[in-house]
Design a protein around this motif. Structure first.
Motif, PDB file in Angstrom:
ATOM      1  N   VAL A   1       0.622  -1.076  -0.027  1.00 13.42           N
ATOM      2  CA  VAL A   1      -0.101  -0.079  -0.070  1.00 13.42           C
ATOM      3  C   VAL A   1       0.848   1.300   0.002  1.00 13.42           C
ATOM      4  CG1 VAL A   1      -1.799  -1.094   1.150  1.00 13.42           C
ATOM      5  CG2 VAL A   1      -0.213  -0.117   2.491  1.00 13.42           C
TER       6      VAL A   1
ATOM      7  N   THR B   1       4.001  -2.332   3.434  1.00  7.28           N
ATOM      8  CA  THR B   1       3.394  -3.637   3.295  1.00  7.28           C
ATOM      9  C   THR B   1       2.301  -3.856   4.300  1.00  7.28           C
ATOM     10  OG1 THR B   1       5.179  -4.612   2.143  1.00  7.28           O
ATOM     11  CG2 THR B   1       3.560  -6.047   2.822  1.00  7.28           C
TER      12      THR B   1
ATOM     13  N   SER C   1      -2.453 -10.787  -4.340  1.00  2.00           N
ATOM     14  CA  SER C   1      -1.274 -10.356  -3.741  1.00  2.00           C
ATOM     15  C   SER C   1      -0.040 -11.306  -4.094  1.00  2.00           C
ATOM     16  CB  SER C   1      -1.500 -10.688  -2.185  1.00  2.00           C
ATOM     17  OG  SER C   1      -1.236 -11.892  -1.499  1.00  2.00           O
TER      18      SER C   1
ATOM     19  N   GLY D   1      -3.658  -4.686  -2.367  1.00  6.64           N
ATOM     20  CA  GLY D   1      -3.587  -3.821  -1.131  1.00  6.64           C
ATOM     21  C   GLY D   1      -4.869  -2.738  -1.379  1.00  6.64           C
TER      22      GLY D   1
ATOM     23  N   SER E   1      -3.806   2.704  -2.510  1.00  5.08           N
ATOM     24  CA  SER E   1      -3.172   1.794  -3.213  1.00  5.08           C
ATOM     25  C   SER E   1      -2.976   2.332  -4.843  1.00  5.08           C
ATOM     26  CB  SER E   1      -4.052   0.429  -3.394  1.00  5.08           C
ATOM     27  OG  SER E   1      -3.221  -0.542  -4.019  1.00  5.08           O
TER      28      SER E   1
END
Lengths: 217, 73
Positions: free
Chosen positions: A41, A90, A104, A165, A181
């Motif tokens: 993120v 993260t 992810s 994210g 994000s």
């Protein structure tokens, strides 16, 4: 050229391994739901969105004399693609969904599949070069496949974890002025794909020349 | 007519027979590989270099007109 023949086999084997590992890693991730998920993120300083490293990241028990920790430099920030982003972190969150887990790890999945497709296309090209027939029919088409794979997989792969994210931020309610994000499109895969495409066009011209001299005495 | 189709006929086999010469001997005289001469003799060649034509004609004492002709369509 025996070493080119060996390289051809090695490329195909590496592609197969990368493809299997990428798919396996992604499937394994999906089985981890609803465990924790890790996704990138971007932290944004809402008050002073002047750029990377303005935001301080607090690390408990660690004190930086006359300085602070900031997030990692956001991808693309050097070219101004993520304006006002202050760092990449993260996020680790429980109660993940399967789609979050899949996305992810989507970079490894797409990267692995891209390597698989690219290797399967490149292997026969190297094989024909090893046989002294670099302009064998089909090589230009195979290199075009490699070029497209590099450009598409290289562009898509890094964005999938960022979408994860985004989903995690939405689910946890953290999406807002502080976290975002940001997708970070990179031109590098497109440029590399363009170089390979130029090579493919050169091979196409070579195929035509080779066809012209076939049967010439 | 497709680009790789033609009606050119090579008379190398007849010229060799008339002179009692083998393909290997012609190869030795011209420096052209037996493989290429065989392609020419068997009508599998699709193109011929001027240098090849000159060497074959010199070795056989003939002209390009003796060596090649175009079959009627």
């Amino acid at each position: 050229m025996p070493w080119v023949r060996r390289l051809s086999g090695l490329v195909v084997i590496l592609g197969l391994v990368a493809g299997v590992v990428g798919v396996g890693y992604a499937i394994n991730g999906m089985t981890q739901a609803p465990g924790f998920v890790k996704a990138p993120v971007t932290l944004i300083d809402a008050d002073a969105p002047t750029g990377w490293a303005d935001v301080e990241v607090d690390v408990p028990g660690v004190d930086v004399p006359d300085g602070w920790f900031a997030g990692a430099q956001p991808p693309g920030s050097g070219s101004g693609l993520v304006s006002g982003a202050d760092g990449r972190l993260t996020i680790v969150a429980w109660d993940s969904t399967r789609i979050e887990q899949l996305l992810s790890r989507g970079d490894r999945l797409v990267g692995g599949l891209g390597l698989l497709v690219g290797a399967l296309a490149l292997g026969p090209v190297l094989g024909s070069i090893a046989q002294g027939r670099p302009f064998a029919p089909g090589n230009a088409r195979r290199l075009t496949v490699v070029a497209a794979t590099v450009a598409i997989a290289g562009s898509i792969a890094p964005t999938l974890p960022e979408i994860a994210g985004f989903l995690v931020l939405e689910r946890t309610g953290l999406a807002g002025p502080d976290f975002a994000s940001a997708t970070s499109p990179s031109l590098q895969p497109v440029l590399v794909g363009g170089v390979v495409l130029a090579l493919a066009l050169a091979f196409r011209a070579g195929e035509r020349l080779s066809d012209d001299v076939r049967g010439l005495v | 007519m497709p680009a790789d189709e033609h009606r050119v006929v090579c008379h190398l086999d007849r010229l060799l027979a008339d002179r009692g010469m083998t393909l290997v001997e012609l190869s030795a005289r011209t420096g052209i590989s037996p493989v290429n001469l065989s392609l020419l003799k068997n009508g599998h060649a699709r193109a011929i270099r001027f240098s090849t034509l000159t060497a074959v004609c010199d070795a056989l004492g003939c002209t390009p007109d003796d060596l090649l002709s175009v079959a009627h369509g």
